[in-house]
Structures are given as structure tokens and as C-alpha cells.
Design a protein around this motif. Structure first.
Motif, short mmCIF file in Angstrom:
data_model
loop_
_atom_site.label_atom_id
_atom_site.label_comp_id
_atom_site.label_asym_id
_atom_site.label_seq_id
_atom_site.Cartn_x
_atom_site.Cartn_y
_atom_site.Cartn_z
N LEU A 146 0.82 -1.21 0.00
CA LEU A 146 0.00 0.00 0.00
C LEU A 146 0.86 1.25 0.00
O LEU A 146 0.58 2.21 -0.74
CB LEU A 146 -0.93 0.00 1.22
N ARG A 147 1.90 1.28 0.83
CA ARG A 147 2.70 2.51 0.92
C ARG A 147 3.55 2.73 -0.30
O ARG A 147 3.77 3.86 -0.73
CB ARG A 147 3.51 2.55 2.20
N THR A 148 4.04 1.64 -0.93
CA THR A 148 4.83 1.80 -2.15
C THR A 148 3.97 2.38 -3.26
O THR A 148 4.37 3.32 -3.96
CB THR A 148 5.43 0.45 -2.57
N ALA A 149 2.78 1.83 -3.44
CA ALA A 149 1.88 2.32 -4.48
C ALA A 149 1.41 3.74 -4.18
O ALA A 149 1.32 4.59 -5.08
CB ALA A 149 0.70 1.38 -4.62
N ALA A 150 1.12 4.01 -2.92
CA ALA A 150 0.66 5.35 -2.55
C ALA A 150 1.74 6.40 -2.76
O ALA A 150 1.46 7.52 -3.20
CB ALA A 150 0.17 5.37 -1.10
N ALA A 151 3.00 6.06 -2.44
CA ALA A 151 4.09 7.00 -2.69
C ALA A 151 4.21 7.31 -4.17
O ALA A 151 4.41 8.47 -4.57
CB ALA A 151 5.41 6.43 -2.15
N SER A 152 4.07 6.28 -5.02
CA SER A 152 4.09 6.52 -6.47
C SER A 152 2.93 7.42 -6.88
O SER A 152 3.09 8.29 -7.75
CB SER A 152 4.01 5.19 -7.23
N ALA A 153 1.77 7.22 -6.27
CA ALA A 153 0.61 8.04 -6.61
C ALA A 153 0.82 9.50 -6.19
O ALA A 153 0.45 10.43 -6.92
CB ALA A 153 -0.65 7.47 -5.96
N VAL A 154 1.40 9.70 -5.02
CA VAL A 154 1.67 11.08 -4.58
C VAL A 154 2.67 11.74 -5.53
O VAL A 154 2.48 12.90 -5.94
CB VAL A 154 2.20 11.09 -3.13
N ALA A 155 3.72 11.03 -5.88
CA ALA A 155 4.68 11.58 -6.85
C ALA A 155 3.99 11.87 -8.18
O ALA A 155 4.26 12.91 -8.81
CB ALA A 155 5.83 10.61 -7.05
N PHE A 205 10.68 9.74 -10.06
CA PHE A 205 10.64 9.55 -8.62
C PHE A 205 11.36 8.25 -8.29
O PHE A 205 10.98 7.18 -8.76
CB PHE A 205 9.19 9.49 -8.13
N ASN A 206 12.42 8.35 -7.50
CA ASN A 206 13.21 7.18 -7.09
C ASN A 206 12.97 6.93 -5.61
O ASN A 206 13.29 7.77 -4.77
CB ASN A 206 14.69 7.44 -7.37
N SER A 207 12.39 5.76 -5.30
CA SER A 207 12.00 5.47 -3.93
C SER A 207 12.58 4.13 -3.47
O SER A 207 12.47 3.13 -4.19
CB SER A 207 10.47 5.43 -3.81
N VAL A 208 13.15 4.11 -2.28
CA VAL A 208 13.56 2.88 -1.62
C VAL A 208 12.54 2.50 -0.55
O VAL A 208 12.36 1.33 -0.24
CB VAL A 208 14.97 3.03 -1.02
N GLY A 209 11.84 3.49 -0.01
CA GLY A 209 10.81 3.23 0.99
C GLY A 209 11.11 3.88 2.32
O GLY A 209 12.25 3.88 2.78
N LEU A 210 10.08 4.44 2.94
CA LEU A 210 10.22 5.12 4.23
C LEU A 210 9.38 4.41 5.28
O LEU A 210 8.19 4.13 5.07
CB LEU A 210 9.74 6.57 4.13
N GLY A 211 9.99 4.15 6.44
CA GLY A 211 9.25 3.56 7.55
C GLY A 211 8.10 4.44 8.02
O GLY A 211 7.09 3.95 8.53
N LEU A 264 16.69 16.39 -4.12
CA LEU A 264 15.33 16.91 -3.92
C LEU A 264 14.42 15.82 -3.40
O LEU A 264 14.27 14.77 -4.03
CB LEU A 264 14.78 17.46 -5.25
N GLU A 265 13.77 16.07 -2.25
CA GLU A 265 12.86 15.10 -1.67
C GLU A 265 11.41 15.44 -2.00
O GLU A 265 11.03 16.60 -2.09
CB GLU A 265 13.05 15.04 -0.15
N LEU A 266 10.60 14.38 -2.14
CA LEU A 266 9.18 14.57 -2.47
C LEU A 266 8.47 15.38 -1.40
O LEU A 266 7.57 16.17 -1.70
CB LEU A 266 8.51 13.21 -2.66
N ARG A 298 14.50 15.07 -14.28
CA ARG A 298 14.57 15.77 -13.00
C ARG A 298 14.17 14.76 -11.94
O ARG A 298 13.04 14.28 -11.91
CB ARG A 298 13.63 16.96 -12.97
N VAL A 299 15.11 14.40 -11.07
CA VAL A 299 14.92 13.31 -10.13
C VAL A 299 14.42 13.86 -8.79
O VAL A 299 14.95 14.84 -8.26
CB VAL A 299 16.21 12.52 -9.92
N VAL A 300 13.41 13.19 -8.25
CA VAL A 300 12.89 13.46 -6.90
C VAL A 300 12.97 12.15 -6.13
O VAL A 300 12.62 11.09 -6.66
CB VAL A 300 11.45 13.98 -6.96
#
Length: 350
Positions: free
Chosen positions: A130-139, A317-323, A295-297, A263-265
Motif C-alpha cells: 500500500l505505501r509503495t503504491a501510494a508514494a508513487s501516486a503522490v509523486a 521519482f526514485n523510492s527505496v521506501g520510508l518507515g 530533492l525530496e518529495l 529531474r529526479v525526486v
């Protein structure tokens, strides 16, 4: 060009020790169907802003490993808004695939942010998806063209269906193009999208390029060591979410040219420069330097930096994941589980 933030979420009030609910243990089946994609996307968006504004804290990502076969990552954070601190222990064991087991497994532990009382223990699989997909959606909400209608997916496993549902909350998707090597995975994905989103046309393509070149938004969802997506396929106006590779410096889904043309976030500068192979290998290749990942999202969502700046810009958007995202989703899941009467109450201090 800016996006509108989703509905502001209320702060949750911490409960005093007398009369506090007994901690819950929530299994994977307990968690199914408790929350909507839109609610998760809004909670994750708020969490990114809270992190940028200082009302949430994210511990640096650290890896415990005796050898390369198994990596264990405690992902720890605290959210004042959610009233929780939490830590998800992520096990990354690639050889599990040969055993018929998931390569990544996790468990999420939540505690009251004020008094430290245990609140819940959750299977970590669903919160992670859920959080991985949601982070992509926010980006996507903040970086993709407003006109985006076509979603390209490189990979069609467990993350893919969640991505369709999450991205559909921020853009009116009309078509999904997807690539996978597995016929069985393809069939499961097509059935899943048909059940959830019958209005969206779903097409399997025969190469990763076929999922990238015609798309407005692309999500890479593979545990790849070598690039499966190349920057030479990128076209003006494209937005890409690179989120599939595990937190290992030797894994990457996109090549250096993809980073150089975009442009990387990132979700976290420190995490990207410590554990993202997509970032570290692009730097090692000489395609970009470390400043490309500054640059952070959260800064974009909080209005401290612009989102998409013009129609022709290529964003990534490059994401490893946030706790932290696990913690805020844990809040939603625990509250919904209590309301639905799900889970096992266990007095841990008895």
C-alpha cells in the motif's frame, strides 16, 4: 505548475494508559479490505509533508547482514499526527524465490508516541504494498502531466495492481500497458484490474519499451539487478516512478541515461545515496553526480520546491521506501480493524 494537496488529515490523539485498548495482532487476512486506496494516498501525502515540515521523524536506514544472502532492515519512524512510533523489520532474502517463498517479508510493530505503550503488531506485506503504491501516486499527483491517462507498468506482480488502484485516485486512467515475462502473472493481473477497474483498458505488451514509449506515467516494479528500462525510451512530458528494486546498492531498474535525462525526486536523500542502486550505479557510471538526488518529495508536497515545472519536463521519482509511511498506514489499518472487530487482542505486559 503545482498540484493540489489531498484533504488534510486530522491528528490522532494518543490514549492514556488507564483504559487503553489491549494491543492488537493483525494477520494478513485481518488487514484485507480495511482501507481505500484514496485514504492511503492522502495519508501518505500528508506524511511526506509532515516529514519536510518537522512534525515527523525518520531514522536513517541501516542494514544488518552477516553475508549478502540475507539483509535485515529495521525501518523506524515516529509521526506526531498519527500519535505512533513504529518499526518495520524487513527481511530481504532473494533465495526465497527458489524455495517458493516471498523474497521480502516483514512485520510492523507500532507503539504509542507519547507513552511507548504497544499498540499493534501487523503482518508487513500489505502495508508495504500500500505505501509503495501510494508514494508513487503522490509523486504522480505532483510531477506527472495533468493530462496523463495512460499508465505503463514494467512488472505485473503483487505491486502492480496496487499501483493501478493508487494512481487511478490521482489521474483518470483510461489504459494500462504492462510487461511481464510470466503468463500466469499476466493473467492474474488482468483479472485483478478487471475486477477493480472494469473501465480501464488493459493491454499486455511484448517488451519494456512497449510499456514506456506510449505511456504518460510509468512505474517500474521489478527486483532487477540490471536495467530493464532505458532513458533513450523517455519522451518529453513523461513521469516515471522507479520503486521496484530492493534496498541493495547493486540492484537497479533504470540506466544512467534515465537519471541524466530526468529531474529526479527521491523519498529520502540519505536513503537514496545509501541504499538505492538506481542512484548509486548511475553515479558510478558517471551519468550524474550526487547532486542529482538532492530533492525530496516531501519538499514538493509541502510547497518548499516546485512540482512539474513545464509540460516538456521529464520527471523521475526514485523510492527505496520510508518507515514513516508504514507508520501512518498502520494507524489507518489499526483504527479500521478495531472498528470492524478484527484482530487478536493480546496483553503483552501480562
Amino acid at each position: 505548475m503545482t498540484a493540489a494537496r489531498g484533504p488534510s488529515l486530522p491528528s490522532f490523539t494518543s490514549r492514556p494508559i488507564p483504559g487503553a485498548p489491549v494491543p492488537l495482532v493483525l494477520t494478513r487476512s485481518d488487514l484485507a479490505g480495511l482501507v481505500t486506496p484514496a485514504a492511503v494516498v492522502d495519508a501518505v501525502e500528508q506524511a511526506f509533508a509532515d516529514l519536510a515540515e518537522g512534525s515527523a521523524s525518520q531514522a536513517p536506514l541501516a542494514v544488518a547482514a552477516v553475508d549478502d544472502a540475507a539483509h535485515f532492515l529495521p525501518m523506524t519512524a515516529v509521526s506526531r499526527r498519527a500519535g505512533l512510533a513504529g518499526s518495520k523489520l524487513l527481511a530481504d532474502i532473494p533465495a526465497n524465490r527458489d524455495r517458493g517463498l516471498p523474497a521480502q517479508r516483514s512485520v510492523l510493530v507500532l507503539a504509542d508516541a507519547d507513552d511507548g505503550a504497544p499498540v499493534a503488531v501487523l503482518d508487513g506485506g500489505l502495508p508495504t504494498r500500500l505505501r509503495t503504491a501510494a508514494a508513487s501516486a503522490v509523486a504522480t499527483r505532483w510531477l506527472a502531466p495533468p493530462s496523463a491517462r495512460v499508465l505503463g507498468l514494467v512488472g505485473a506482480g503483487g505491486l502492480a495492481l496496487e499501483h493501478v488502484s493508487a494512481v487511478a485516485t490521482v489521474r483518470p486512467l483510461e489504459q494500462v500497458l504492462f510487461w511481464t515475462r510470466s503468463d500466469a502473472t499476466a493473467a492474474t493481473f488482468v483479472d485483478g484490474v478487471g475486477a477493480r477497474h472494469p473501465e480501464i483498458k488493459v493491454t499486455r505488451v511484448d517488451s519494456p519499451a512497449g510499456a514506456v514509449e506510449p505511456a504518460d506515467v510509468v512505474c517500474t516494479l521489478t527486483p532487477s539487478r540490471e536495467p530493464v528500462v532505458r532513458g533513450e525510451w523517455f519522451h518529453p512530458g513523461l513521469h516515471v516512478n522507479v520503486v521496484g528494486a530492493p534496498p541493495r546498492p547493486d540492484h537497479r531498474e533504470v540506466d544512467g541515461e534515465a537519471m541524466a535525462r530526468s529531474r529526479v525526486v527521491v523519498d529520502s536523500v540519505s536513503t537514496a545515496l545509501g541504499e538505492s542502486g538506481d542512484a548509486l550505479l548511475a553515479i558510478a557510471d558517471g551519468a550524474v553526480d550526487r547532486s542529482a538526488f538532492g530533492l525530496e518529495l516531501g519538499a514538493v508536497v509541502a510547497g518548499l520546491a516546485p512540482g512539474r515545472r513545464h509540460a516538456e519536463e521529464i520527471t523521475l521519482f526514485n523510492s527505496v521506501g520510508l518507515g514513516l509511511l508504514d507508520v501512518v498506514i498502520g494507524r489507518l489499518l489499526v483504527d479500521a480493524a478495531r472498528a470492524a472487530g478484527r484482530g487478536l487482542s493480546v496483553e503483552l505486559s501480562a
